[in-house]
Design a protein around this motif. Sequence first.
Motif, mmCIF file in Angstrom:
data_model
loop_
_atom_site.group_PDB
_atom_site.id
_atom_site.type_symbol
_atom_site.label_atom_id
_atom_site.label_comp_id
_atom_site.label_asym_id
_atom_site.label_seq_id
_atom_site.Cartn_x
_atom_site.Cartn_y
_atom_site.Cartn_z
ATOM 1 N N LEU A 79 -18.108 37.727 -72.024
ATOM 2 C CA LEU A 79 -19.427 37.636 -72.079
ATOM 3 C C LEU A 79 -20.247 39.038 -71.764
ATOM 4 O O LEU A 79 -21.624 39.301 -71.753
ATOM 5 C CB LEU A 79 -20.034 36.603 -71.071
ATOM 6 C CG LEU A 79 -19.497 35.246 -71.202
ATOM 7 C CD1 LEU A 79 -20.160 34.222 -70.351
ATOM 8 C CD2 LEU A 79 -20.274 34.528 -72.778
ATOM 9 N N PHE A 80 -19.489 39.838 -71.198
ATOM 10 C CA PHE A 80 -19.872 41.096 -70.922
ATOM 11 C C PHE A 80 -20.264 42.176 -72.124
ATOM 12 O O PHE A 80 -19.355 42.084 -72.721
ATOM 13 C CB PHE A 80 -18.837 41.783 -69.969
ATOM 14 C CG PHE A 80 -19.117 41.126 -68.616
ATOM 15 C CD1 PHE A 80 -19.602 40.042 -68.124
ATOM 16 C CD2 PHE A 80 -18.549 42.005 -67.464
ATOM 17 C CE1 PHE A 80 -19.421 39.523 -67.138
ATOM 18 C CE2 PHE A 80 -18.510 41.338 -66.096
ATOM 19 C CZ PHE A 80 -18.843 40.118 -65.870
ATOM 20 N N ASP A 81 -21.214 42.942 -71.995
ATOM 21 C CA ASP A 81 -21.132 44.175 -73.045
ATOM 22 C C ASP A 81 -19.924 44.999 -73.013
ATOM 23 O O ASP A 81 -19.279 45.095 -72.092
ATOM 24 C CB ASP A 81 -22.415 44.980 -72.761
ATOM 25 C CG ASP A 81 -22.618 45.845 -73.868
ATOM 26 O OD1 ASP A 81 -21.920 46.860 -74.143
ATOM 27 O OD2 ASP A 81 -23.660 45.810 -74.512
ATOM 28 N N LEU A 82 -19.332 45.014 -74.354
ATOM 29 C CA LEU A 82 -18.297 45.865 -74.456
ATOM 30 C C LEU A 82 -18.178 47.122 -73.656
ATOM 31 O O LEU A 82 -16.906 47.678 -73.101
ATOM 32 C CB LEU A 82 -17.599 45.883 -75.524
ATOM 33 C CG LEU A 82 -17.049 44.964 -76.469
ATOM 34 C CD1 LEU A 82 -16.958 45.246 -77.962
ATOM 35 C CD2 LEU A 82 -15.686 44.508 -75.820
ATOM 36 N N ARG A 83 -19.130 47.917 -73.654
ATOM 37 C CA ARG A 83 -19.178 49.196 -72.623
ATOM 38 C C ARG A 83 -18.858 48.918 -71.217
ATOM 39 O O ARG A 83 -18.585 50.000 -70.742
ATOM 40 C CB ARG A 83 -20.570 49.656 -72.869
ATOM 41 C CG ARG A 83 -21.303 50.008 -74.485
ATOM 42 C CD ARG A 83 -22.607 50.535 -74.502
ATOM 43 N NE ARG A 83 -23.398 49.324 -74.390
ATOM 44 C CZ ARG A 83 -24.642 49.444 -74.594
ATOM 45 N NH1 ARG A 83 -25.385 50.476 -74.927
ATOM 46 N NH2 ARG A 83 -25.427 48.122 -74.517
ATOM 47 N N VAL A 84 -19.438 47.854 -70.859
ATOM 48 C CA VAL A 84 -18.694 47.579 -69.175
ATOM 49 C C VAL A 84 -17.285 47.528 -69.291
ATOM 50 O O VAL A 84 -16.638 48.264 -68.346
ATOM 51 C CB VAL A 84 -19.366 46.172 -68.953
ATOM 52 C CG1 VAL A 84 -18.582 45.770 -67.205
ATOM 53 C CG2 VAL A 84 -20.874 46.350 -68.799
ATOM 54 N N MET A 85 -16.658 46.744 -70.090
ATOM 55 C CA MET A 85 -15.188 46.688 -70.194
ATOM 56 C C MET A 85 -14.552 47.989 -70.492
ATOM 57 O O MET A 85 -13.239 48.155 -70.104
ATOM 58 C CB MET A 85 -14.821 45.515 -70.953
ATOM 59 C CG MET A 85 -15.394 44.123 -70.726
ATOM 60 S SD MET A 85 -15.347 43.955 -68.782
ATOM 61 C CE MET A 85 -13.431 43.569 -68.797
ATOM 62 N N MET A 86 -15.147 48.555 -71.363
ATOM 63 C CA MET A 86 -14.458 50.005 -71.723
ATOM 64 C C MET A 86 -14.217 50.877 -70.261
ATOM 65 O O MET A 86 -13.237 51.603 -70.245
ATOM 66 C CB MET A 86 -15.171 51.001 -72.550
ATOM 67 C CG MET A 86 -15.419 50.570 -73.718
ATOM 68 S SD MET A 86 -16.816 51.238 -74.889
ATOM 69 C CE MET A 86 -16.809 50.265 -76.320
ATOM 70 N N ASN A 192 -26.116 42.042 -74.984
ATOM 71 C CA ASN A 192 -25.178 42.799 -75.782
ATOM 72 C C ASN A 192 -26.088 43.818 -76.415
ATOM 73 O O ASN A 192 -27.231 43.584 -77.143
ATOM 74 C CB ASN A 192 -24.402 41.977 -76.663
ATOM 75 C CG ASN A 192 -23.425 42.807 -77.587
ATOM 76 O OD1 ASN A 192 -22.708 43.600 -76.860
ATOM 77 N ND2 ASN A 192 -23.292 42.503 -78.653
ATOM 78 N N GLY A 193 -25.753 45.073 -76.127
ATOM 79 C CA GLY A 193 -26.633 46.187 -76.666
ATOM 80 C C GLY A 193 -27.916 46.702 -76.007
ATOM 81 O O GLY A 193 -28.599 47.475 -76.499
ATOM 82 N N HIS A 194 -27.895 46.124 -74.829
ATOM 83 C CA HIS A 194 -29.099 46.483 -73.820
ATOM 84 C C HIS A 194 -29.273 48.162 -73.829
ATOM 85 O O HIS A 194 -28.445 48.726 -73.742
ATOM 86 C CB HIS A 194 -29.062 46.091 -72.399
ATOM 87 C CG HIS A 194 -30.258 45.824 -71.882
ATOM 88 N ND1 HIS A 194 -30.970 46.995 -71.408
ATOM 89 C CD2 HIS A 194 -31.067 44.821 -71.442
ATOM 90 C CE1 HIS A 194 -32.132 46.565 -70.825
ATOM 91 N NE2 HIS A 194 -32.387 45.311 -70.768
#
Length: 231
Positions: A79-86, A192-194
């Motif tokens: 559920l997290f934006d992928l930029r967090v998980m990167m 997502n995409g904020h």
Amino acid sequence: MSAKTRTECERVLSGETEHARALAKSVAAFEVAWGDSPYLTPRQAYAIAMEVDGWGDMDIADWIQQPDRPLHQISPFDLFDLRVMMLVGESRAWAEAVRQRCYKLSDGIETGILPFDRPGPLIDEVLIGAALSGAQASLEEMPELFERIGPRESVDDEESEHYLIGDNDWDVVSDGFDDRCRWDEWEVPLRNGHPLLPAVLVDRHPFSWFDYIEASGPGYLQALAGRLAED
């Protein structure tokens, strides 16, 4: 029936009885804690606690033991934006820290305490936001899980100024959380995409989301947007 089989059956039956007693006790605790709350109904609170417990007991725990998929595909991180998980990568230590916060959240909810009600790290509010959609789905799609808890309809009496949220008022729950949050950016990692997420991550790397520091408070995102506009 052999002595060994009899012993095993007694163990299972005893376990089921203990589980039933624990469940009844837990249900009673939620009804006491949230029975008159304008923010959550007992069923909603139970659903949220069940959601975060599920992450801790199953999704995250299973991945830590056997990381057979990327962490960003595991709940609640999907559920997290992928930029967090990167930034997180495949860190088992980070996942374990989240798992521990799941239990802290669940214990608090059972006693009537949300992360907005006490000082705490950013991750707590992010997780409570992530839990809302799954909790709503559980309550709507598996009502049998909540039969032990009495249902509640919304009450809005203008004359007596008495208001209670109902079991289906999930939009009201989200709006209420937004009004009460200590961390202004609590939903940003989940949207997502904020556009402000990169700046938020510069200020607060995900590894720092467990720190007990002063919360950003209302107006942080507005100030951050203004700062970026000046740059």
